[in-house]
Design a protein around this motif. Structure first.
Motif, PDB file in Angstrom:
ATOM      1  N   GLU A 130       0.951  -1.189  -0.014  1.00 42.37           N
ATOM      2  CA  GLU A 130      -0.145  -0.107   0.164  1.00 42.37           C
ATOM      3  C   GLU A 130       0.826   1.399  -0.077  1.00 42.37           C
ATOM      4  O   GLU A 130       0.651   2.265  -0.815  1.00 42.37           O
ATOM      5  N   PRO A 131       1.724   1.209   0.903  1.00 43.22           N
ATOM      6  CA  PRO A 131       2.846   2.512   0.711  1.00 43.22           C
ATOM      7  C   PRO A 131       3.556   2.953  -0.372  1.00 43.22           C
ATOM      8  O   PRO A 131       3.681   3.673  -0.977  1.00 43.22           O
ATOM      9  N   GLN A 132       3.859   1.786  -1.050  1.00 40.74           N
ATOM     10  CA  GLN A 132       4.673   1.603  -2.451  1.00 40.74           C
ATOM     11  C   GLN A 132       3.570   2.353  -3.501  1.00 40.74           C
ATOM     12  O   GLN A 132       3.950   3.060  -4.361  1.00 40.74           O
ATOM     13  N   THR A 133       2.344   1.498  -3.486  1.00 38.48           N
ATOM     14  CA  THR A 133       1.197   2.241  -4.430  1.00 38.48           C
ATOM     15  C   THR A 133       1.012   3.426  -4.327  1.00 38.48           C
ATOM     16  O   THR A 133       0.990   4.371  -5.129  1.00 38.48           O
ATOM     17  N   ALA A 134       0.884   4.103  -2.980  1.00 40.65           N
ATOM     18  CA  ALA A 134       0.671   5.527  -2.728  1.00 40.65           C
ATOM     19  C   ALA A 134       1.964   6.355  -3.478  1.00 40.65           C
ATOM     20  O   ALA A 134       1.760   7.342  -4.060  1.00 40.65           O
ATOM     21  N   ASN A 135       3.173   5.675  -2.749  1.00 41.62           N
ATOM     22  CA  ASN A 135       4.244   6.535  -3.769  1.00 41.62           C
ATOM     23  C   ASN A 135       4.360   6.585  -5.228  1.00 41.62           C
ATOM     24  O   ASN A 135       4.794   7.443  -5.845  1.00 41.62           O
ATOM     25  N   LEU A 136       4.066   5.233  -5.905  1.00 41.19           N
ATOM     26  CA  LEU A 136       3.961   5.377  -7.299  1.00 41.19           C
ATOM     27  C   LEU A 136       2.839   6.144  -7.889  1.00 41.19           C
ATOM     28  O   LEU A 136       3.232   7.022  -8.718  1.00 41.19           O
ATOM     29  N   PHE A 137       1.676   6.463  -7.355  1.00 32.74           N
ATOM     30  CA  PHE A 137       0.649   7.485  -7.698  1.00 32.74           C
ATOM     31  C   PHE A 137       1.284   8.815  -7.476  1.00 32.74           C
ATOM     32  O   PHE A 137       1.048   9.786  -8.242  1.00 32.74           O
ATOM     33  N   ALA A 138       1.937   8.928  -6.432  1.00 32.16           N
ATOM     34  CA  ALA A 138       2.464  10.555  -5.910  1.00 32.16           C
ATOM     35  C   ALA A 138       3.614  10.850  -7.022  1.00 32.16           C
ATOM     36  O   ALA A 138       3.534  11.899  -7.409  1.00 32.16           O
ATOM     37  N   GLN A 139       4.415   9.817  -7.304  1.00 31.47           N
ATOM     38  CA  GLN A 139       5.376  10.146  -8.436  1.00 31.47           C
ATOM     39  C   GLN A 139       4.668  10.725  -9.840  1.00 31.47           C
ATOM     40  O   GLN A 139       5.084  11.399 -10.561  1.00 31.47           O
ATOM     41  N   ILE A 140       3.558   9.765 -10.370  1.00 33.23           N
ATOM     42  CA  ILE A 140       2.826  10.095 -11.601  1.00 33.23           C
ATOM     43  C   ILE A 140       2.096  11.555 -11.321  1.00 33.23           C
ATOM     44  O   ILE A 140       2.110  12.334 -12.207  1.00 33.23           O
ATOM     45  N   ARG A 141       1.812  11.798 -10.099  1.00 30.15           N
ATOM     46  CA  ARG A 141       1.181  12.994  -9.847  1.00 30.15           C
ATOM     47  C   ARG A 141       2.118  14.455  -9.872  1.00 30.15           C
ATOM     48  O   ARG A 141       2.028  15.323 -10.451  1.00 30.15           O
ATOM     49  N   ARG A 142       3.457  13.806  -9.827  1.00 30.21           N
ATOM     50  CA  ARG A 142       4.501  14.865  -9.984  1.00 30.21           C
ATOM     51  C   ARG A 142       4.493  15.548 -11.413  1.00 30.21           C
ATOM     52  O   ARG A 142       5.176  16.555 -11.713  1.00 30.21           O
TER      53      ARG A 142
END
Length: 181
Positions: A130-142
């Motif tokens: 879950e934390p990795q998934t949140a990080n992946l989406f955060a990277q895309i939102r960048r």
């Protein structure tokens, strides 16, 4: 904004491409294309990118659409989620865009001259915590920093991937306002 596909939809692919185009034009920065297994998300994303290319060739003032298949994103050592720049570089190379640079692509997207299509997000995140998934989406939102950004990003995945609309909203847009079509 979110566009949801149904496997039983009688819409022709051209009509679906037009729906994506309308949704992307209406969305602030990040859009989602969701559908169940076999609904045609990947086909539609690829067809949409080709349609945009064809319209641009005919003189339409549209941003270049770049299709990126998340299934080609390798897992980093220690299950580290790649930074946006690493992700874009790897996916561009996998898509055969050897002539594009990461800086050039991100600049073009942020200025509104290019849009990125991240397809298969659910298939990549199925192997992450879950934390990795949140990080992946955060990277895309960048890709789309700030509300003033002209960037457009389409994320495609399965409808059931998100637990509920709030989960979908917070994952895709980082908690910002959005509507589900």
């Amino acid at each position: 904004s979110t566009l949801t596909l149904s496997r039983n939809s009688s819409d022709e692919p051209a009509a679906r491409c037009e729906s994506i185009s309308s949704t992307i034009q209406a969305c602030a920065r990040l859009c989602a294309l969701l559908g169940e297994f076999g609904a045609g998300k990947t086909f539609l994303c690829r067809m949409f990118a080709r349609e945009v290319r064809a319209r641009r060739d005919q003189g339409a003032a549209l941003p270049t659409a770049v299709y990126l298949d998340m299934r080609h994103l390798s897992t980093r050592s220690g299950d580290r989620v790649p930074h946006l720049e690493e992700m874009v570089e790897e996916l561009l190379l996998a898509a055969g865009h050897k002539d594009m640079t990461v800086d050039g692509v991100l600049t073009a997207v942020r200025s509104g001259n290019m849009m990125l299509i991240f397809d298969g997000i659910d298939e990549k995140t199925a192997h992450l915590t879950e934390p990795q998934t949140a990080n992946l989406f955060a990277q895309i939102r960048r890709v789309v920093p700030g509300r003033e950004s002209k960037a457009k990003v389409l994320v495609a995945g399965r409808t059931h991937y998100f637990l509920h609309q709030e989960d979908e909203r917070s994952s895709i847009s980082g908690g910002g306002d959005r509507t589900r079509d």
